[in-house]
Write an enzyme that holds these catalytic residues in place. Structure first.
Site, PDB file in Angstrom:
ATOM      1  N   TYR A  64       0.770  -1.324   0.038  1.00 30.46           N
ATOM      2  CA  TYR A  64       0.072   0.053  -0.021  1.00 30.46           C
ATOM      3  C   TYR A  64       0.909   1.280  -0.038  1.00 30.46           C
ATOM      4  O   TYR A  64       1.999   1.270   0.637  1.00 30.46           O
ATOM      5  CB  TYR A  64      -0.939  -0.185   1.279  1.00 30.46           C
ATOM      6  CG  TYR A  64      -2.367  -0.108   0.785  1.00 30.46           C
ATOM      7  CD1 TYR A  64      -3.087   0.849   0.103  1.00 30.46           C
ATOM      8  CD2 TYR A  64      -3.252  -1.256   1.015  1.00 30.46           C
ATOM      9  CE1 TYR A  64      -4.279   0.737  -0.463  1.00 30.46           C
ATOM     10  CE2 TYR A  64      -4.191  -1.526   0.629  1.00 30.46           C
ATOM     11  CZ  TYR A  64      -4.987  -0.570  -0.114  1.00 30.46           C
ATOM     12  OH  TYR A  64      -6.291  -0.620  -0.544  1.00 30.46           O
ATOM     13  N   GLU A  66      -0.514   4.666  -0.514  1.00 29.73           N
ATOM     14  CA  GLU A  66      -1.379   6.216  -0.753  1.00 29.73           C
ATOM     15  C   GLU A  66      -0.623   7.221  -0.384  1.00 29.73           C
ATOM     16  O   GLU A  66       0.264   7.220   0.540  1.00 29.73           O
ATOM     17  CB  GLU A  66      -2.658   6.168   0.123  1.00 29.73           C
ATOM     18  CG  GLU A  66      -3.657   4.888  -0.365  1.00 29.73           C
ATOM     19  CD  GLU A  66      -4.947   5.215   0.476  1.00 29.73           C
ATOM     20  OE1 GLU A  66      -5.545   6.227   0.772  1.00 29.73           O
ATOM     21  OE2 GLU A  66      -5.427   3.959   1.019  1.00 29.73           O
ATOM     22  N   ASP A 241      -6.723  14.245 -24.054  1.00 29.72           N
ATOM     23  CA  ASP A 241      -6.539  13.194 -23.694  1.00 29.72           C
ATOM     24  C   ASP A 241      -6.051  12.513 -24.950  1.00 29.72           C
ATOM     25  O   ASP A 241      -6.567  12.247 -26.018  1.00 29.72           O
ATOM     26  CB  ASP A 241      -7.994  12.620 -23.578  1.00 29.72           C
ATOM     27  CG  ASP A 241      -8.073  11.127 -23.333  1.00 29.72           C
ATOM     28  OD1 ASP A 241      -6.969  10.381 -23.193  1.00 29.72           O
ATOM     29  OD2 ASP A 241      -9.347  10.609 -23.058  1.00 29.72           O
ATOM     30  N   THR A 270      -3.560   6.879 -21.605  1.00 25.58           N
ATOM     31  CA  THR A 270      -3.293   5.528 -20.949  1.00 25.58           C
ATOM     32  C   THR A 270      -1.822   5.205 -21.444  1.00 25.58           C
ATOM     33  O   THR A 270      -1.190   5.739 -22.087  1.00 25.58           O
ATOM     34  CB  THR A 270      -4.066   4.620 -21.821  1.00 25.58           C
ATOM     35  OG1 THR A 270      -3.902   4.601 -23.263  1.00 25.58           O
ATOM     36  CG2 THR A 270      -5.737   4.769 -21.687  1.00 25.58           C
ATOM     37  N   LYS A 273      -1.740   1.551 -24.895  1.00 24.53           N
ATOM     38  CA  LYS A 273      -2.561   1.544 -26.336  1.00 24.53           C
ATOM     39  C   LYS A 273      -1.033   1.603 -26.992  1.00 24.53           C
ATOM     40  O   LYS A 273       0.008   0.835 -27.015  1.00 24.53           O
ATOM     41  CB  LYS A 273      -3.399   2.485 -26.437  1.00 24.53           C
ATOM     42  CG  LYS A 273      -4.622   2.089 -25.662  1.00 24.53           C
ATOM     43  CD  LYS A 273      -5.810   3.275 -25.790  1.00 24.53           C
ATOM     44  CE  LYS A 273      -6.956   2.854 -25.007  1.00 24.53           C
ATOM     45  NZ  LYS A 273      -8.182   3.673 -25.173  1.00 24.53           N
ATOM     46  N   ARG A 279      -1.180  -1.980 -18.565  1.00 21.20           N
ATOM     47  CA  ARG A 279      -2.494  -1.339 -18.511  1.00 21.20           C
ATOM     48  C   ARG A 279      -2.458  -0.258 -17.470  1.00 21.20           C
ATOM     49  O   ARG A 279      -2.057  -0.478 -16.286  1.00 21.20           O
ATOM     50  CB  ARG A 279      -3.675  -2.180 -18.200  1.00 21.20           C
ATOM     51  CG  ARG A 279      -3.890  -3.394 -19.001  1.00 21.20           C
ATOM     52  CD  ARG A 279      -5.471  -4.059 -18.573  1.00 21.20           C
ATOM     53  NE  ARG A 279      -6.251  -3.154 -19.368  1.00 21.20           N
ATOM     54  CZ  ARG A 279      -6.284  -3.293 -20.759  1.00 21.20           C
ATOM     55  NH1 ARG A 279      -5.682  -3.941 -21.363  1.00 21.20           N
ATOM     56  NH2 ARG A 279      -7.256  -2.309 -21.299  1.00 21.20           N
TER      57      ARG A 279
HETATM   58  C1  LIG Z   1      -9.089   4.091 -24.216  1.00 20.38           C
HETATM   59  C2  LIG Z   1      -9.348   5.553 -23.651  1.00 20.38           C
HETATM   60  C3  LIG Z   1      -9.665   5.895 -22.409  1.00 20.38           C
HETATM   61  C4  LIG Z   1     -10.053   4.917 -21.242  1.00 20.38           C
HETATM   62  O1  LIG Z   1      -8.893   4.207 -21.032  1.00 20.38           O
HETATM   63  P1  LIG Z   1      -9.290   2.883 -19.968  1.00 20.38           P
HETATM   64  O2  LIG Z   1      -7.874   2.584 -19.434  1.00 20.38           O
HETATM   65  O3  LIG Z   1      -9.862   1.843 -20.757  1.00 20.38           O
HETATM   66  O4  LIG Z   1     -10.002   3.473 -18.826  1.00 20.38           O
HETATM   67  C5  LIG Z   1     -10.021   7.382 -22.220  1.00 20.38           C
HETATM   68  N1  LIG Z   1      -9.652   8.141 -23.292  1.00 20.38           N
HETATM   69  C6  LIG Z   1      -9.583   7.696 -24.581  1.00 20.38           C
HETATM   70  C7  LIG Z   1      -9.608   8.675 -25.629  1.00 20.38           C
HETATM   71  C8  LIG Z   1      -9.483   6.418 -24.592  1.00 20.38           C
HETATM   72  O5  LIG Z   1      -9.195   5.877 -26.086  1.00 20.38           O
END
Ligand SMILES: *Cc1c(COP(=O)(O)O)cnc(C)c1O
Length: 478
Positions: A64, A66, A241, A270, A273, A279
């Protein structure tokens, strides 16, 4: 013959797991076999390196931690501090950001951390200050009421879901749509492109607190310099994002006006990707928002995942190596080769092509819904997902699009020739699939017919395409 380190590591891990619950060990092995055999065109997926995967399977998971580095609510966090600092350091260097917060467990968590940081920065709310410093137990009913009222009706302007935006950018079913009064900008119906004049107009009318850019299914670059100018013109905080395209930013394919980091007040992503890490999520920002962002825990998050932060540090170190830029460029070259191969065969593509890692096929050109196309492709060994197209007549469930992306296949080493073959296989399946009918004779949005012999031939061709590009070539599970 002695085994290499990767094979030894994964074999030993499975042996240890098998002794407790053999079905889990079998499922893990089966997952590798399935991934090795499938032509993975899911635009949001990739294959993390063995080092990244191995960094997650250890005792960091037990800890932990935090709080933030050096200011933890738990004792004995010195090693967590080390990996969290390393991940943040690599992220800052890689993206040229002043501050990096690497605790978010996922992309959606990163966005929630960013939203709350912006709210705390922009909205004068004594009740929020109280809640943030962990006096939640001391908050009275009146404080909660004040919090809701003080934060009330803040506005967010983001890209619409059907134009390629993400559901965390203010859509009703998501918490972001409940936190904010949301309006969205779409794309120009004629070109499929973002029309910055329309965005500016919407911003002038709506006066959002937050302007969000970023997408999950838009196949073009976004000019973040212009978006920042629009945000500034209405006093909005500009958030990007980059969940989908972080790898292209890391690999310096998106530079200048197309690199979000120098233009946005705050950037979320993220890590799993195109960035090819574990992840997870991450927030980047300048010094102004750093303090608020670091309050992600306890405002939004509970304990961080130290094992995942360790893996983030490994993956970010990999992304800082010179060869990652080559990988990022090949992702885009492959997407363009795939788009050209599809166009040459008569497919209809949203915006007529791509500048990034993804291609959006408008399958209405084949007389199909996205759902029919997705299933027919799956029958034929091709894994891609259905996705709405702008102004989609079939809605978000059946859709009219298929989204395909190249980060995963590029990791395996496939190139332009294989992309052309992939385009041929996709076109063959979609042009040979016919829409089905319901029992009462009306057209079905889900049923379809595809000759099983053709599906089998294409499956075979798809797996042949992969034989020269083994996935995790150094990993032999025996
Ligand atoms: C995939 C994605 C997310 C969310 O990601 P998670 O890890 O699945 O929560 C947020 N914003 C955009 C633009 C995404 O493509």
């Amino acid at each position: 013959m002695s085994l290499n380190a990767e094979s030894t590591a994964f074999r030993s891990a499975l042996e240890v797991i098998r002794a407790v619950e053999p079905r889990v060990a079998d499922a893990i092995g089966a997952e590798l076999a399935d991934q090795r055999e499938s032509l993975k065109l899911i635009a949001s997926e990739n294959y993390a390196s063995p080092a990244t995967l191995l960094a997650m399977g250890n005792w960091f998971s037990d800890k932990y931690a935090e709080g933030t580095i050096g200011r933890r609510f738990y004792a004995g966090c010195q090693n967590v501090d080390t990996v969290e600092a390393l991940a943040a350091e690599h992220a800052k260097e890689l993206f040229g950001a002043a501050h990096a917060y690497v605790q978010p467990h996922s992309g959606i968590d990163a966005n929630l951390v960013a939203f709350w940081a912006i709210l705390a920065d922009r909205v004068e709310s004594p009740a929020l200050k109280k809640a943030q410093v962990r006096q939640v137990n001391d908050l009275t009913e009146a404080d909660w009421f004040a919090l809701r009222r003080e934060l009330g009706n803040q506005r967010m302007l983001g890209m619409s879901l059907d134009a390629g935006g993400h559901l965390t950018h203010g859509f009703r079913p998501n918490i972001s749509g409940k936190m904010f009064d949301q309006r969205s900008y779409g794309t120009d119906p004629a070109t499929g492109l973002i029309d910055y004049d329309t965005v500016a107009e919407a911003a002038r009318e709506f006066k959002p607190l937050i302007l969000v850019a970023g997408y999950s299914a838009y196949p073009r670059k976004v000019n973040f310099r212009i978006m920042r100018e629009i945000a500034d013109s209405v006093g909005a905080t500009f958030m990007v994002d980059m969940a989908h395209f972080a790898g292209l930013v890391a690999g310096k394919v998106f530079t200048g006006d197309f690199d979000p980091v120098p233009h946005a007040h705050i950037v979320t992503t993220t890590t799993h990707k195109s960035l090819r890490g574990p992840r997870g999520g991450m927030v980047l920002c300048g010094p102004e928002l750093a303090d608020q962002v670091d309050r992600g825990c306890p405002m939004v998050l509970g304990g961080p995942l130290p094992h995942v932060m360790a893996a983030k540090a490994v993956a970010l170190a990999e992304a800082r190596r010179p060869d990652f830029a080559g990988y990022a460029q090949r992702i885009v070259d492959n997407a363009q080769a795939l788009a050209e191969g599809l166009l040459r065969r008569g497919a209809k593509l949203v915006t007529g092509g791509t500048d990034n890692h993804l291609v959006l096929i408008d399958v209405s050109g084949y007389g199909l819904t996205g759902r029919q196309a997705e299933q027919a492709l799956l029958d034929s060994g091709i894994v891609a997902n259905r996705n709405a197209v702008p102004q989609d007549p079939n809605g978000a469930w059946y859709t009219s699009g298929i989204r395909i992306g190249t980060p995963a296949l590029t990791t395996r080493g496939l190139g332009g020739t294989e992309m052309d073959t992939t385009a041929e296989l996709i076109h063959t399946v979609l042009s040979q699939t016919t829409p089905g009918a319901n029992a009462d004779g009306t057209p079905s949005k889900a049923k379809y017919a595809l000759d099983p012999a053709l599906a089998e031939t294409v499956s075979k061709q798809a797996s042949d395409l992969l034989t020269n590009f083994p996935l995790y070539p150094a990993v032999d599970l025996g």
